[in-house]
Write a protein that holds these residues in place. Sequence first.
Motif, PDB file in Angstrom:
ATOM      1  N   ALA A 195      26.160  38.623  46.135  1.00 19.47           N
ATOM      2  CA  ALA A 195      25.619  39.236  47.105  1.00 19.47           C
ATOM      3  C   ALA A 195      25.510  38.798  48.668  1.00 19.47           C
ATOM      4  CB  ALA A 195      24.544  40.675  47.213  1.00 19.47           C
ATOM      5  N   SER A 196      24.613  37.653  48.971  1.00 21.03           N
ATOM      6  CA  SER A 196      24.342  36.845  49.753  1.00 21.03           C
ATOM      7  C   SER A 196      25.280  36.024  50.198  1.00 21.03           C
ATOM      8  CB  SER A 196      23.123  36.579  49.748  1.00 21.03           C
ATOM      9  OG  SER A 196      23.013  35.157  48.692  1.00 21.03           O
ATOM     10  N   TYR A 197      26.337  35.845  48.956  1.00 18.63           N
ATOM     11  CA  TYR A 197      27.409  34.084  49.768  1.00 18.63           C
ATOM     12  C   TYR A 197      28.680  34.652  50.261  1.00 18.63           C
ATOM     13  CZ  TYR A 197      25.781  31.352  45.034  1.00 18.63           C
ATOM     14  OH  TYR A 197      24.355  30.355  44.534  1.00 18.63           O
ATOM     15  N   THR A 198      28.753  33.845  51.003  1.00 19.11           N
ATOM     16  CA  THR A 198      30.618  33.714  51.610  1.00 19.11           C
ATOM     17  C   THR A 198      31.024  32.568  50.823  1.00 19.11           C
ATOM     18  OG1 THR A 198      29.514  31.752  52.869  1.00 19.11           O
ATOM     19  CG2 THR A 198      28.769  33.169  53.859  1.00 19.11           C
ATOM     20  N   GLY A 199      32.287  33.139  51.270  1.00 19.04           N
ATOM     21  CA  GLY A 199      32.934  32.167  50.419  1.00 19.04           C
ATOM     22  C   GLY A 199      34.806  32.567  50.864  1.00 19.04           C
ATOM     23  N   PHE A 200      35.207  31.815  49.891  1.00 17.83           N
ATOM     24  CA  PHE A 200      37.116  31.843  49.869  1.00 17.83           C
ATOM     25  C   PHE A 200      37.483  31.866  48.873  1.00 17.83           C
ATOM     26  CE2 PHE A 200      35.692  27.685  50.817  1.00 17.83           C
ATOM     27  CZ  PHE A 200      35.995  27.087  50.107  1.00 17.83           C
ATOM     28  N   ILE A 201      38.977  31.801  48.523  1.00 16.40           N
ATOM     29  CA  ILE A 201      40.530  31.279  47.778  1.00 16.40           C
ATOM     30  C   ILE A 201      41.010  30.522  47.724  1.00 16.40           C
ATOM     31  CG2 ILE A 201      41.835  32.045  46.132  1.00 16.40           C
ATOM     32  CD1 ILE A 201      40.165  34.408  45.910  1.00 16.40           C
ATOM     33  N   TYR A 202      41.554  29.051  47.748  1.00 15.70           N
ATOM     34  CA  TYR A 202      42.351  28.470  48.210  1.00 15.70           C
ATOM     35  C   TYR A 202      43.665  28.140  46.805  1.00 15.70           C
ATOM     36  CZ  TYR A 202      44.867  24.100  50.445  1.00 15.70           C
ATOM     37  OH  TYR A 202      45.742  23.686  50.284  1.00 15.70           O
ATOM     38  N   ILE A 203      44.856  28.439  47.453  1.00 20.92           N
ATOM     39  CA  ILE A 203      46.033  28.865  46.432  1.00 20.92           C
ATOM     40  C   ILE A 203      46.113  27.967  46.835  1.00 20.92           C
ATOM     41  CG2 ILE A 203      47.988  29.954  45.757  1.00 20.92           C
ATOM     42  CD1 ILE A 203      45.252  31.641  46.272  1.00 20.92           C
ATOM     43  N   LEU A 204      46.336  26.941  45.118  1.00 18.15           N
ATOM     44  CA  LEU A 204      47.213  26.315  44.796  1.00 18.15           C
ATOM     45  C   LEU A 204      48.440  26.172  44.516  1.00 18.15           C
ATOM     46  CD1 LEU A 204      44.821  24.548  42.963  1.00 18.15           C
ATOM     47  CD2 LEU A 204      45.208  23.196  45.256  1.00 18.15           C
ATOM     48  N   LYS A 205      48.890  27.335  43.411  1.00 17.27           N
ATOM     49  CA  LYS A 205      50.087  27.222  43.404  1.00 17.27           C
ATOM     50  C   LYS A 205      50.551  28.950  42.384  1.00 17.27           C
ATOM     51  CE  LYS A 205      52.758  26.880  39.247  1.00 17.27           C
ATOM     52  NZ  LYS A 205      52.675  26.664  37.687  1.00 17.27           N
ATOM     53  N   GLY A 206      51.260  29.770  43.263  1.00 20.61           N
ATOM     54  CA  GLY A 206      51.971  30.584  43.354  1.00 20.61           C
ATOM     55  C   GLY A 206      51.816  31.997  43.943  1.00 20.61           C
TER      56      GLY A 206
END
Length: 295
Positions: A195-206
């Motif tokens: 719950a305390s984490y910051t984060g992200f997704i990086y899209i490589l394909k699709g």
Amino acid sequence: MPASTAAKSSRSIVKSILSLEQAEGVGAHVRRSIGRPELRNHDPFLMLDEFNVDKSGGFPDHPHRGFETVTYILEGHLQHEDSAGHKGIVGPGDLHWMTAGRGIAHSEMPVKSQTRVRGLHIWINLPKEHKMCEPQYQELLDKEISRATPQEGVMIKVIAGESHGIKSKVYTRTPTMYLDFKMDKNKTVEQSIPASYTGFIYILKGTAYIGDKEFEGKAHHTLTFSEDGAETIKIQTKEEDAHFVVIAGEPLKEPIVQHGPFVMNTQEEIFKTFVDYQNGQNGFERARDWHSTIA
């Protein structure tokens, strides 16, 4: 909202940034998102690059202090060497995780027979109590990285942290999760996140669809998560498969003073870092006059 309901809701996406290409190193090109003015840093993350290097380019001898550098190879073979005596070659799916700590110099160059090397570079900040630790190096080959397969058509490489009961071997001074997802089309997966984490997704394909509102994420975009305490990320694919990384960590909530390859908490510490590097002291004894054999 009752806790049981909150636990089932997914983090949403609050920002989407297209990683624009720029020159970096010698003859190298990177697509940078974190580290640009639009997203100067995303505590505890300082930089995110998708890099492309041909055999005439690379990242020759340069120093670091105060953070960790993580290199994950997607294509080709990269040589690395540092002033602490580490040296090797990493290829597709391999990882090297370097804790610069109090001071190190290193070099990353393509194996000369390669036409291209592609991968991800991430800089992760170190907490104040670890900024002057001794340098450390961790390397995992692709075959040594554990996989989670929560369902057919969904494969998750657990580079750091944990996913669906599978834990990574990597030790992180700043608590971090780093997961490489490959999903077939028409799949849905939920990934737990503290719950305390910051984060992200990086899209490589699709294309991937994130959260209950199905935010659409496309290749070369960095999508940052909401910080609402939800402990799940819902990710879907539809008409095509997708390849992306999910990266999250415990924010340090400390001052960040960065000057190029040095990241400390105060301007005075940055000034001292330059003096230390110039004089080859306080951690830079082996770094100041070091030259790699690969650059």
